[in-house]
Design a protein around this motif. Structure first.
Motif, PDB file in Angstrom:
ATOM      1  N   LEU A 175      17.938  27.757  -1.481  1.00 41.17           N
ATOM      2  CA  LEU A 175      17.337  29.085  -1.519  1.00 41.17           C
ATOM      3  C   LEU A 175      18.095  30.074  -0.642  1.00 41.17           C
ATOM      4  O   LEU A 175      18.221  31.255  -0.975  1.00 41.17           O
ATOM      5  CB  LEU A 175      15.873  28.992  -1.071  1.00 41.17           C
ATOM      6  N   LEU A 176      18.623  29.597   0.472  1.00 42.74           N
ATOM      7  CA  LEU A 176      19.314  30.473   1.421  1.00 42.74           C
ATOM      8  C   LEU A 176      20.800  30.641   1.114  1.00 42.74           C
ATOM      9  O   LEU A 176      21.493  31.378   1.824  1.00 42.74           O
ATOM     10  CB  LEU A 176      19.162  29.915   2.840  1.00 42.74           C
ATOM     11  N   SER A 177      21.281  30.003   0.077  1.00 41.38           N
ATOM     12  CA  SER A 177      22.727  29.941  -0.149  1.00 41.38           C
ATOM     13  C   SER A 177      23.375  31.301  -0.375  1.00 41.38           C
ATOM     14  O   SER A 177      24.557  31.485  -0.078  1.00 41.38           O
ATOM     15  CB  SER A 177      23.034  29.021  -1.335  1.00 41.38           C
ATOM     16  N   SER A 178      22.631  32.263  -0.883  1.00 41.70           N
ATOM     17  CA  SER A 178      23.213  33.581  -1.162  1.00 41.70           C
ATOM     18  C   SER A 178      23.073  34.550   0.006  1.00 41.70           C
ATOM     19  O   SER A 178      23.582  35.670  -0.047  1.00 41.70           O
ATOM     20  CB  SER A 178      22.541  34.191  -2.399  1.00 41.70           C
ATOM     21  N   VAL A 179      22.373  34.139   1.062  1.00 38.84           N
ATOM     22  CA  VAL A 179      22.076  35.039   2.178  1.00 38.84           C
ATOM     23  C   VAL A 179      23.162  34.931   3.241  1.00 38.84           C
ATOM     24  O   VAL A 179      23.536  33.832   3.656  1.00 38.84           O
ATOM     25  CB  VAL A 179      20.698  34.707   2.794  1.00 38.84           C
ATOM     26  N   THR A 180      23.638  36.080   3.697  1.00 41.50           N
ATOM     27  CA  THR A 180      24.678  36.096   4.738  1.00 41.50           C
ATOM     28  C   THR A 180      24.188  36.705   6.048  1.00 41.50           C
ATOM     29  O   THR A 180      24.801  36.490   7.094  1.00 41.50           O
ATOM     30  CB  THR A 180      25.898  36.894   4.259  1.00 41.50           C
ATOM     31  N   HIS A 181      23.093  37.475   6.005  1.00 45.71           N
ATOM     32  CA  HIS A 181      22.618  38.145   7.218  1.00 45.71           C
ATOM     33  C   HIS A 181      21.096  38.220   7.193  1.00 45.71           C
ATOM     34  O   HIS A 181      20.505  38.669   6.205  1.00 45.71           O
ATOM     35  CB  HIS A 181      23.191  39.562   7.319  1.00 45.71           C
ATOM     36  N   ILE A 182      20.458  37.758   8.273  1.00 43.32           N
ATOM     37  CA  ILE A 182      19.007  37.875   8.458  1.00 43.32           C
ATOM     38  C   ILE A 182      18.768  38.241   9.914  1.00 43.32           C
ATOM     39  O   ILE A 182      19.348  37.637  10.817  1.00 43.32           O
ATOM     40  CB  ILE A 182      18.260  36.552   8.165  1.00 43.32           C
ATOM     41  N   ARG A 183      17.896  39.202  10.150  1.00 41.33           N
ATOM     42  CA  ARG A 183      17.534  39.533  11.530  1.00 41.33           C
ATOM     43  C   ARG A 183      16.387  38.660  12.021  1.00 41.33           C
ATOM     44  O   ARG A 183      16.404  38.168  13.143  1.00 41.33           O
ATOM     45  CB  ARG A 183      17.140  41.008  11.636  1.00 41.33           C
ATOM     46  N   SER A 184      15.362  38.477  11.183  1.00 39.50           N
ATOM     47  CA  SER A 184      14.187  37.702  11.580  1.00 39.50           C
ATOM     48  C   SER A 184      13.847  36.723  10.467  1.00 39.50           C
ATOM     49  O   SER A 184      13.700  37.123   9.308  1.00 39.50           O
ATOM     50  CB  SER A 184      12.999  38.635  11.846  1.00 39.50           C
ATOM     51  N   LEU A 185      13.724  35.436  10.824  1.00 41.44           N
ATOM     52  CA  LEU A 185      13.454  34.393   9.837  1.00 41.44           C
ATOM     53  C   LEU A 185      12.268  33.560  10.294  1.00 41.44           C
ATOM     54  O   LEU A 185      12.229  33.079  11.429  1.00 41.44           O
ATOM     55  CB  LEU A 185      14.677  33.490   9.667  1.00 41.44           C
ATOM     56  N   SER A 186      11.292  33.382   9.405  1.00 42.73           N
ATOM     57  CA  SER A 186      10.166  32.490   9.665  1.00 42.73           C
ATOM     58  C   SER A 186      10.125  31.406   8.598  1.00 42.73           C
ATOM     59  O   SER A 186      10.072  31.708   7.401  1.00 42.73           O
ATOM     60  CB  SER A 186       8.837  33.254   9.663  1.00 42.73           C
TER      61      SER A 186
END
Length: 390
Positions: free
Chosen positions: A325-336
């Motif tokens: 699910l996270l494979s396309s994400v390169t930047h996150i400020r806050s993750l829960s």
């Protein structure tokens, strides 16, 4: 508490609430009062105190419906139970029907016969606390409409709503009576920016009911019966819509691919399902905030590359599911990932995001791994807080 004392305090408090509201709003508030009683509105996850009683059945929707419009005697009878009363009761005038002022009575779920446990003694009438109606956005101190925040509990409320349609900024439907057909019976609400449906029964072409509200910015739908739901795309675009929440989605295709067509300017999306959350399309790059809640997900979805806030609560997901699910994400400020049963294996993936905040409460990540992650990423605020090294 003696019933007569409680009833007298109730009467004085609700009339004070009407007078306070009258000093703030532009409408003339009628002297006759009707009551909207909301029971069991407190968080009661802790153990009860001696002598304290709780009534979980008060949370049932049918109880709220039955007490949506009641008289003073009924309201007092609901709150005074054999000498026990709620530890706190908030009262505020929230609407008017033309012939009566509607006073909302919001109650704690903890009933006690110990007066020392009652809140708001400094106001002179514990457990009562008098509040004003919710202020409009960007309030400048001038009188405002008491209909700025409106609720509808049934067809009988439509006439009152129509009379105030141009003054409604946020609107909440609290009844399951309104399906696709009855939604079209709502009056035009030209200034409405927030629409929330707490018992939604709409089906195919679900979004077609909303383009006639030109300023609609926030839409929240809690699906009572999800089987027939589909976004559809035949009803026009929601050009102002930026914030969308849909809860209790069906475990099948429901039209995610149509969202970007129907609502091209979304910046915040919250999706939830009881079982499998079906995600069969890419999320738009315009999103800043995304929340996904279900047992697990399926489908060839793709998350945006950059997100400010990402919440994933998938109670039956594996590390492999999350990594995919996270494979396309390169930047996150806050993750829960709170409540998602991931293990230590997910942590190396999270290290690439340079997070400001990370929530791993109720996951399978060990305390030792949390401590190592914190040491390697001292700028990340973490929950649960890692143990200091010994």
């Amino acid at each position: 508490m003696n019933r007569e004392v409680f009833a007298a305090r109730f009467a004085a408090s609700v009339r004070a609430a009407r007078e306070f509201a009258q000093s703030l709003v532009s409408e003339e508030l009628p002297e006759p009062l009707v009551f909207r009683v909301r029971l069991n509105q407190s968080y009661d996850g802790h153990a009860p105190h001696p002598g304290e009683l709780r009534f979980p059945e008060d949370s049932a929707h049918h109880r709220a419906v039955a007490l949506n419009r009641c008289d003073e005697e009924t309201a007092v009878a609901e709150l005074w139970r054999d000498g026990r009363v709620p530890e706190w009761v908030n009262v505020s005038a929230v609407s008017e029907t033309g012939t009566a002022t509607v006073v909302e009575v919001v109650c704690c779920g903890r009933f006690t016969d110990d007066d020392s446990r009652l809140y708001h003694s400094q106001e002179g009438a514990p457990p009562f606390h008098v509040l004003g109606p919710a202020l409009p956005p960007r309030h400048d101190g001038t009188p405002f409409s008491i209909h700025t925040h409106a609720e509808c509990w049934g067809r009988s409320d439509l006439e009152d709503l129509a009379a105030a349609s141009g003054r409604v900024w946020s609107f909440t439907l609290m009844t399951e009576e309104f399906d696709d057909r009855l939604l079209s019976a709502l009056p035009d609400l030209p200034c409405m920016e927030i629409f929330e449906h707490q018992a939604c029964a709409i089906g195919a072409e679900a979004m077609s009911a909303f383009p006639r509200f030109p300023k609609l910015r926030v839409l929240r739908l809690l699906l009572r019966e999800p089987n027939a739901f589909h976004v559809g795309a035949g009803g026009g675009r929601l050009g102002a819509l930026s914030d969308l929440t849909i809860t209790n989605l069906p475990p099948r295709r429901w039209g995610q691919e149509k969202l970007i067509e129907v609502a091209p300017h979304l910046t915040s999306v919250q999706l939830g399902a009881k079982e499998t959350l079906w995600l069969d399309a890419a999320f738009p790059s315009s999103l800043h905030r995304l929340s996904l809640t279900a047992a697990n997900f399926t489908g060839p979805t793709s998350l945006p590359a950059k997100l400010d806030h990402l919440t994933i609560r998938l109670t039956a997901a594996t590390d492999e599911n999350l990594i995919k699910l996270l494979s396309s994400v390169t930047h996150i400020r806050s993750l829960s990932l709170r409540g998602t049963p991931v293990s230590d294996a997910i942590v190396p993936v999270l290290g690439q995001y340079n997070l400001d905040h990370l929530d791993l409460v109720d996951t399978g990540v060990t305390a030792e791994t949390l401590s190592r992650f914190q040491a390697d990423h001292p700028g990340t605020s973490m929950l649960p807080r890692p143990r200091p090294p010994t």
